[in-house]
Design an enzyme around this catalytic site. Structure first.
Site, PDB file in Angstrom:
ATOM      1  N   TYR A  29       0.848  -1.207   0.000  1.00 25.31           N
ATOM      2  CA  TYR A  29       0.000   0.000   0.000  1.00 25.31           C
ATOM      3  C   TYR A  29       0.885   1.259   0.000  1.00 25.31           C
ATOM      4  O   TYR A  29       0.624   2.218  -0.722  1.00 25.31           O
ATOM      5  CB  TYR A  29      -0.954   0.000   1.209  1.00 25.31           C
ATOM      6  CG  TYR A  29      -1.633   1.337   1.366  1.00 25.31           C
ATOM      7  CD1 TYR A  29      -2.550   1.788   0.419  1.00 25.31           C
ATOM      8  CD2 TYR A  29      -1.310   2.192   2.428  1.00 25.31           C
ATOM      9  CE1 TYR A  29      -3.135   3.045   0.526  1.00 25.31           C
ATOM     10  CE2 TYR A  29      -1.888   3.441   2.538  1.00 25.31           C
ATOM     11  CZ  TYR A  29      -2.800   3.860   1.590  1.00 25.31           C
ATOM     12  OH  TYR A  29      -3.370   5.111   1.678  1.00 25.31           O
ATOM     13  N   PRO A  82       1.346  15.062   3.706  1.00 24.40           N
ATOM     14  CA  PRO A  82       0.315  14.309   4.432  1.00 24.40           C
ATOM     15  C   PRO A  82       0.094  12.925   3.813  1.00 24.40           C
ATOM     16  O   PRO A  82      -0.005  12.801   2.596  1.00 24.40           O
ATOM     17  CB  PRO A  82      -0.935  15.179   4.245  1.00 24.40           C
ATOM     18  CG  PRO A  82      -0.676  15.950   2.991  1.00 24.40           C
ATOM     19  CD  PRO A  82       0.797  16.183   2.940  1.00 24.40           C
ATOM     20  N   SER A 111      -3.178  14.027   7.183  1.00 24.82           N
ATOM     21  CA  SER A 111      -4.183  13.715   6.161  1.00 24.82           C
ATOM     22  C   SER A 111      -5.589  13.753   6.758  1.00 24.82           C
ATOM     23  O   SER A 111      -5.771  13.524   7.952  1.00 24.82           O
ATOM     24  CB  SER A 111      -3.885  12.312   5.637  1.00 24.82           C
ATOM     25  OG  SER A 111      -4.967  11.787   4.929  1.00 24.82           O
ATOM     26  N   TYR A 134      -9.626  16.322   2.088  1.00 25.43           N
ATOM     27  CA  TYR A 134     -10.390  15.692   1.010  1.00 25.43           C
ATOM     28  C   TYR A 134     -11.803  16.224   1.138  1.00 25.43           C
ATOM     29  O   TYR A 134     -12.361  16.247   2.244  1.00 25.43           O
ATOM     30  CB  TYR A 134     -10.414  14.169   1.168  1.00 25.43           C
ATOM     31  CG  TYR A 134      -9.161  13.466   0.698  1.00 25.43           C
ATOM     32  CD1 TYR A 134      -8.607  13.737  -0.549  1.00 25.43           C
ATOM     33  CD2 TYR A 134      -8.555  12.490   1.490  1.00 25.43           C
ATOM     34  CE1 TYR A 134      -7.467  13.069  -0.987  1.00 25.43           C
ATOM     35  CE2 TYR A 134      -7.414  11.820   1.060  1.00 25.43           C
ATOM     36  CZ  TYR A 134      -6.882  12.120  -0.178  1.00 25.43           C
ATOM     37  OH  TYR A 134      -5.761  11.455  -0.613  1.00 25.43           O
ATOM     38  N   THR A 160      -6.514  18.697  -1.514  1.00 27.25           N
ATOM     39  CA  THR A 160      -6.017  17.760  -2.530  1.00 27.25           C
ATOM     40  C   THR A 160      -6.990  17.743  -3.700  1.00 27.25           C
ATOM     41  O   THR A 160      -8.184  17.500  -3.539  1.00 27.25           O
ATOM     42  CB  THR A 160      -5.856  16.356  -1.916  1.00 27.25           C
ATOM     43  OG1 THR A 160      -4.846  16.433  -0.910  1.00 27.25           O
ATOM     44  CG2 THR A 160      -5.427  15.339  -2.963  1.00 27.25           C
ATOM     45  N   LYS A 257      -3.104  21.003  -3.633  1.00 27.88           N
ATOM     46  CA  LYS A 257      -2.129  19.911  -3.713  1.00 27.88           C
ATOM     47  C   LYS A 257      -2.490  19.014  -4.894  1.00 27.88           C
ATOM     48  O   LYS A 257      -3.571  18.410  -4.909  1.00 27.88           O
ATOM     49  CB  LYS A 257      -2.178  19.115  -2.396  1.00 27.88           C
ATOM     50  CG  LYS A 257      -1.261  17.913  -2.350  1.00 27.88           C
ATOM     51  CD  LYS A 257      -1.276  17.294  -0.951  1.00 27.88           C
ATOM     52  CE  LYS A 257      -0.367  16.087  -0.848  1.00 27.88           C
ATOM     53  NZ  LYS A 257      -0.796  14.940  -1.624  1.00 27.88           N
ATOM     54  N   SER A 279       2.454  18.086  -8.035  1.00 24.67           N
ATOM     55  CA  SER A 279       2.466  16.727  -7.491  1.00 24.67           C
ATOM     56  C   SER A 279       1.521  15.847  -8.286  1.00 24.67           C
ATOM     57  O   SER A 279       0.480  16.315  -8.754  1.00 24.67           O
ATOM     58  CB  SER A 279       2.001  16.787  -6.026  1.00 24.67           C
ATOM     59  OG  SER A 279       1.732  15.503  -5.510  1.00 24.67           O
ATOM     60  N   HIS A 281       0.657  12.929  -6.689  1.00 28.66           N
ATOM     61  CA  HIS A 281       0.275  12.032  -5.597  1.00 28.66           C
ATOM     62  C   HIS A 281       1.230  10.823  -5.531  1.00 28.66           C
ATOM     63  O   HIS A 281       0.823   9.701  -5.254  1.00 28.66           O
ATOM     64  CB  HIS A 281      -1.166  11.554  -5.810  1.00 28.66           C
ATOM     65  CG  HIS A 281      -1.971  11.374  -4.549  1.00 28.66           C
ATOM     66  ND1 HIS A 281      -2.925  12.260  -4.130  1.00 28.66           N
ATOM     67  CD2 HIS A 281      -1.983  10.378  -3.632  1.00 28.66           C
ATOM     68  CE1 HIS A 281      -3.492  11.815  -3.027  1.00 28.66           C
ATOM     69  NE2 HIS A 281      -2.931  10.674  -2.694  1.00 28.66           N
ATOM     70  N   GLY A 313       7.294  14.575  -4.724  1.00 28.12           N
ATOM     71  CA  GLY A 313       7.171  13.246  -5.317  1.00 28.12           C
ATOM     72  C   GLY A 313       8.477  12.735  -5.889  1.00 28.12           C
ATOM     73  O   GLY A 313       9.175  13.440  -6.612  1.00 28.12           O
ATOM     74  N   GLY A 335       6.560  11.781   0.758  1.00 24.99           N
ATOM     75  CA  GLY A 335       5.759  10.853   1.550  1.00 24.99           C
ATOM     76  C   GLY A 335       6.555   9.597   1.896  1.00 24.99           C
ATOM     77  O   GLY A 335       6.937   9.375   3.041  1.00 24.99           O
TER      78      GLY A 335
HETATM   79  C1  LIG Z   1       0.951   5.604   1.730  1.00 29.06           C
HETATM   80  C2  LIG Z   1       0.588   6.960   1.185  1.00 29.06           C
HETATM   81  C3  LIG Z   1      -0.583   7.560   1.615  1.00 29.06           C
HETATM   82  C4  LIG Z   1      -0.924   8.824   1.122  1.00 29.06           C
HETATM   83  N1  LIG Z   1      -2.052   9.434   1.602  1.00 29.06           N
HETATM   84  C5  LIG Z   1      -2.374  10.685   1.159  1.00 29.06           C
HETATM   85  C6  LIG Z   1      -3.517  11.360   1.669  1.00 29.06           C
HETATM   86  O1  LIG Z   1      -4.220  10.854   2.533  1.00 29.06           O
HETATM   87  N2  LIG Z   1      -3.796  12.584   1.178  1.00 29.06           N
HETATM   88  C7  LIG Z   1      -3.023  13.186   0.216  1.00 29.06           C
HETATM   89  O2  LIG Z   1      -3.321  14.299  -0.225  1.00 29.06           O
HETATM   90  N3  LIG Z   1      -1.918  12.570  -0.271  1.00 29.06           N
HETATM   91  C8  LIG Z   1      -1.585  11.338   0.177  1.00 29.06           C
HETATM   92  N4  LIG Z   1      -0.461  10.719  -0.307  1.00 29.06           N
HETATM   93  C9  LIG Z   1       0.389  11.433  -1.273  1.00 29.06           C
HETATM   94  C10 LIG Z   1       1.475  12.229  -0.551  1.00 29.06           C
HETATM   95  O3  LIG Z   1       0.935  13.345   0.125  1.00 29.06           O
HETATM   96  C11 LIG Z   1       2.525  12.747  -1.553  1.00 29.06           C
HETATM   97  O4  LIG Z   1       1.876  13.455  -2.580  1.00 29.06           O
HETATM   98  C12 LIG Z   1       3.334  11.612  -2.160  1.00 29.06           C
HETATM   99  O5  LIG Z   1       3.673  10.657  -1.190  1.00 29.06           O
HETATM  100  C13 LIG Z   1       4.601  12.165  -2.807  1.00 29.06           C
HETATM  101  O6  LIG Z   1       5.321  11.164  -3.434  1.00 29.06           O
HETATM  102  P1  LIG Z   1       6.524  10.363  -2.733  1.00 29.06           P
HETATM  103  O7  LIG Z   1       5.891   9.327  -1.841  1.00 29.06           O
HETATM  104  O8  LIG Z   1       7.243   9.763  -3.883  1.00 29.06           O
HETATM  105  O9  LIG Z   1       7.333  11.348  -1.952  1.00 29.06           O
HETATM  106  C14 LIG Z   1      -0.102   9.464   0.160  1.00 29.06           C
HETATM  107  C15 LIG Z   1       1.074   8.832  -0.257  1.00 29.06           C
HETATM  108  C16 LIG Z   1       1.434   7.603   0.250  1.00 29.06           C
HETATM  109  C17 LIG Z   1       2.714   6.962  -0.208  1.00 29.06           C
END
Ligand SMILES: Cc1cc2nc3c(=O)[nH]c(=O)nc-3n(C[C@H](O)[C@H](O)[C@H](O)COP(=O)(O)O)c2cc1C
Length: 384
Positions: A29, A82, A111, A134, A160, A257, A279, A281, A313, A335
């Site tokens: 995940y 987040p 988040s 969200y 987001t 975002k 980004s 995500h 990212g 993240g």
């Molecule tokens: C396990 C996981 C959960 C995430 N949950 C959210 C979230 O709840 N809300 C959100 O806006 N982005 C979420 N993201 C995206 C991160 O905020 C971020 O954009 C992303 O991790 C950046 O990429 P990186 O993991 O390569 O640094 C999540 C990313 C991961 C890996």
């Protein structure tokens, strides 16, 4: 060799240790992304297509890495994006990550799908805090989250905008990942061979999505797939008008975002946002979408003098951050770079990861001949 946190020197090492420590549905995940994961891979590769051109003999004994982004002065140009469900990755979840961020004087984002409440995080840490929103179909829930953030003195609200539906994360389909985890025939073995994780999960406070629990069963102990959550609960009618109204209701630092196009970056300026996170995500939504670093220059050139631009990212090294800052990003966020470390060793793991980024940034700034972030510029870069 990779069984111990003390042997982790970079994000790849933390990833290996996280893979050992977590039941496979949970590791995948975090680690997984959408469709064929092309965008996910490109997010990091893009940095490798760009070379740094250092200057020397610059008198670099004192380095100032602080920056001000979204009105918040932070001690290093990297903050923690987040991410959802952190209690699944380590029993201390968001509290561990928040305390580590505070220790390094950087911002912590929580988040909407956090497993700690807005109030708990506000009471726990004094450094800048961002809440990620969200937009749900239930307007009462949206308003309550914004009001709770106001009452708890959160500094930044980040809406987001790239997750209007859940991405097609096929690893989650193969492993049967749900939140909270459901024991299935497929996943049973993986949980059984990670008894430490299972023990800690069950003896520590119950899993819940603190912001959602009073609104839907999806916020409680009832297992759902993340994709079902987005499909059922997120408001797909959200548009620019809605974003503008949220900004008005919030009235403080406001970021969008998940902006990728210049046209949208300009609209973000028009609705009065103070920042955009360039980004995709982490490649978890639209596979084939451009990488933030590839897209950064276009966006900075168009709106960089009107709004804070954050690059997010794929970051795995201090030099990646220096490259994004050289193009004109105000700061970077990530993240997985702290989630693997959280899974590997809780707060101590996140602190170790942040310390490594800090040391790398300091060393690399010195090697680049720069004493402060404002000295970095496009002149330091060449694209292959
Ligand atoms: C396990 C996981 C959960 C995430 N949950 C959210 C979230 O709840 N809300 C959100 O806006 N982005 C979420 N993201 C995206 C991160 O905020 C971020 O954009 C992303 O991790 C950046 O990429 P990186 O993991 O390569 O640094 C999540 C990313 C991961 C890996």
């Amino acid at each position: 060799m990779f069984n111990k946190i003390n042997n982790c020197y970079n994000t790849k090492d933390f990833r290996r240790l996280a893979k050992k420590r977590l039941p496979s549905p949970i590791f995948h995940y975090i680690d997984g992304a959408a469709d064929d994961e092309v965008t996910y891979r490109r997010n990091t590769e893009a940095y490798e297509q760009c070379d740094l051109v250092p200057n020397v003999l610059a008198g670099v004994e004192n380095i100032d890495m602080s920056t001000t982004v979204m009105g918040q002065k932070i001690d290093m140009p990297l903050y923690l994006a987040p991410t959802a469900l952190q209690r699944l990755f380590h029993h201390d979840g968001e509290k561990a990550v928040g305390k580590a961020a505070e220790k390094f004087g950087t911002m912590f984002g929580i988040s909407s799908l956090a497993t700690a409440s807005i109030e708990e995080i506000s009471d726990l840490i004094k450094t800048p805090k961002l809440f990620q929103l969200y937009v749900h179909k239930d307007k009462g829930l949206n308003n309550s989250m914004i009001d709770r953030c106001k009452d708890s003195n959160f500094d930044v609200l980040a809406l987001t905008v790239d997750t209007i539906v859940g991405g097609n994360r096929e690893r989650d389909l193969y492993t049967g990942f749900t939140s909270p985890p459901r024991l299935t025939l497929k996943s049973l073995l993986s949980f059984a061979i990670h008894p430490n994780w299972a023990f800690n999960y069950f003896i520590h406070p119950r899993f819940e999505l603190s912001q959602l629990k009073d609104y839907f069963e999806e916020g409680t102990n009832i297992s759902v797939s993340i994709s079902d959550y987005f499909t059922k609960l997120i408001d797909q009618s959200m548009d620019w008008k809605a974003a503008e109204e949220i900004n008005k209701h919030w009235g403080k630092q406001f970021a969008l975002k998940g902006i990728m196009s210049v046209a949208d970056a300009k609209k973000a300026v028009d609705i009065g946002a103070t920042a955009i996170m360039v980004s995709n995500h982490g490649g978890r939504q639209l596979d084939g979408s451009r990488s933030p670093f590839d897209q950064l220059a276009e966006i900075v050139d168009a709106v960089g003098d009107k709004i804070d631009v954050i690059c997010e990212g794929g970051i795995q090294r201090g030099t990646h951050i220096l490259k994004a800052l050289s193009i004109g990003a105000k700061a970077c966020s990530g993240g997985r770079l702290y989630l693997y470390a959280l899974a590997a060793a809780g707060q101590a793991g996140v602190e170790r990861a942040l310390n490594q980024y800090k040391l790398e940034l300091e060393r690399d700034m010195k090697l680049m001949g720069c004493t402060k972030i404002s000295e970095l510029s496009k002149k330091n870069l060449r694209f292959k």
